[in-house]
Enzyme design. Structure first.
Site, PDB file in Angstrom:
ATOM      1  N   ASP A  11      40.305   8.328  34.044  1.00 17.55           N
ATOM      2  CA  ASP A  11      40.189   7.075  34.788  1.00 17.55           C
ATOM      3  C   ASP A  11      41.299   7.107  35.846  1.00 17.55           C
ATOM      4  OD1 ASP A  11      39.721   4.259  35.409  1.00 17.55           O
ATOM      5  OD2 ASP A  11      41.563   3.864  34.261  1.00 17.55           O
ATOM      6  N   ASP A  13      42.596   3.976  38.215  1.00 11.35           N
ATOM      7  CA  ASP A  13      43.443   2.775  38.316  1.00 11.35           C
ATOM      8  C   ASP A  13      44.053   2.390  36.965  1.00 11.35           C
ATOM      9  OD1 ASP A  13      42.870   1.770  41.179  1.00 11.35           O
ATOM     10  OD2 ASP A  13      40.856   2.086  40.367  1.00 11.35           O
ATOM     11  N   ASP A 171      42.837   3.161  30.402  1.00 12.80           N
ATOM     12  CA  ASP A 171      43.878   2.159  30.141  1.00 12.80           C
ATOM     13  C   ASP A 171      43.324   0.787  29.784  1.00 12.80           C
ATOM     14  OD1 ASP A 171      43.061   1.871  32.993  1.00 12.80           O
ATOM     15  OD2 ASP A 171      44.462   0.192  32.896  1.00 12.80           O
TER      16      ASP A 171
HETATM   17 MG   LIG Z   1      41.754   1.693  34.599  1.00 11.19          MG
END
Ligand SMILES: [Mg+2]
Length: 224
Positions: A11, A13, A171
């Site tokens: 991922d 961001d 995240d």
């Molecule tokens: Mg993310």
């Protein structure tokens, strides 16, 4: 040693770069531009969301209609603003650059799987580096965005690997749900909102100290 792991799916961001904080600023600026304000709870809830969902939520929160034209226009504003911010360079999440290098050096296939649109991802890749990824999948290139499994499925399709043989690094709750639904094992490195525990979800506080051993432990077939 890591041949059991077919690919690592990153991922962007919040996982590789600290861009969620920058998005958060753009969102607040959009709300202000529209004459309103965004609550901290909404900003947190929008972590890892698609551009259209973000634009639509901001519009509703400031009391404006979120019809198609308004969402498109607010989304455009958000893209332009974030483009400006991203082009100044993106701060790495702790240990992320080293983790990318570790996986690259081991010759494991890699993908970048992001909800961010291609035009903005390209700006981010100017600072992250394109050399880390065999393929990149952006939010405007798939039929549905995270938490739908489509982005992760697409990345695996492009790499020619089975999702169940892959490790995704995420995240957010949204991204983790997407990767898990696609069938990948998920290494969760939370950056903001808490991510619920679940089957084939492993947690790390940061990517500092990440080694190939982490991948081996993560993948069920490699610990048998
Ligand atoms: Mg993310």
């Amino acid at each position: 040693m890591t041949s059991e792991v077919a690919a690592v799916l990153w991922d962007m961001d919040g996982t590789l770069v600290d861009s969620e904080g920058l998005w958060s600023i753009s969102m607040a600026q959009l709300a202000a531009h529209l004459g309103g304000e965004l609550s901290a709870a909404t900003r947190e809830e929008l972590t890892g969301s698609s551009l259209r969902r973000t634009a639509s939520t901001v519009l509703r929160e400031v009391g404006l209609p979120d019809d198609d034209a308004a969402v498109t226009s607010a989304g455009r504003w958000l893209l332009d603003r974030t483009h400006e911010v991203f082009s100044r360079g993106l701060p790495w999440r702790p240990g992320a650059r080293e983790a990318l290098a570790t996986v690259r050096a081991a010759g494991v296939a890699t993908a970048l799987v992001t909800s961010t649109y291609r035009e903005l991802t390209e700006v981010a890749l100017d600072s992250i580096g394109r050399e880390w990824f065999d393929v990149t999948v952006c939010g405007d290139e798939v039929s549905a965005t995270k938490p739908d499994p489509a982005p992760y499925r697409r990345a695996c399709e492009l790499l020619g690997v089975d999702p169940s043989a892959c490790v995704a690094v995420e995240d957010s709750p949204t991204g983790t749900a997407s990767a898990a639904a696609a069938g990948a094992t998920v290494l969760v490195v939370p950056a903001g909102p808490d991510v619920a525990a679940g089957e084939r979800r492993y947690f790390r506080d940061t990517l500092v100290g990440f080694t190939l051993g982490d991948l081996r432990l993560l993948h069920p077939t490699s610990v048998e």
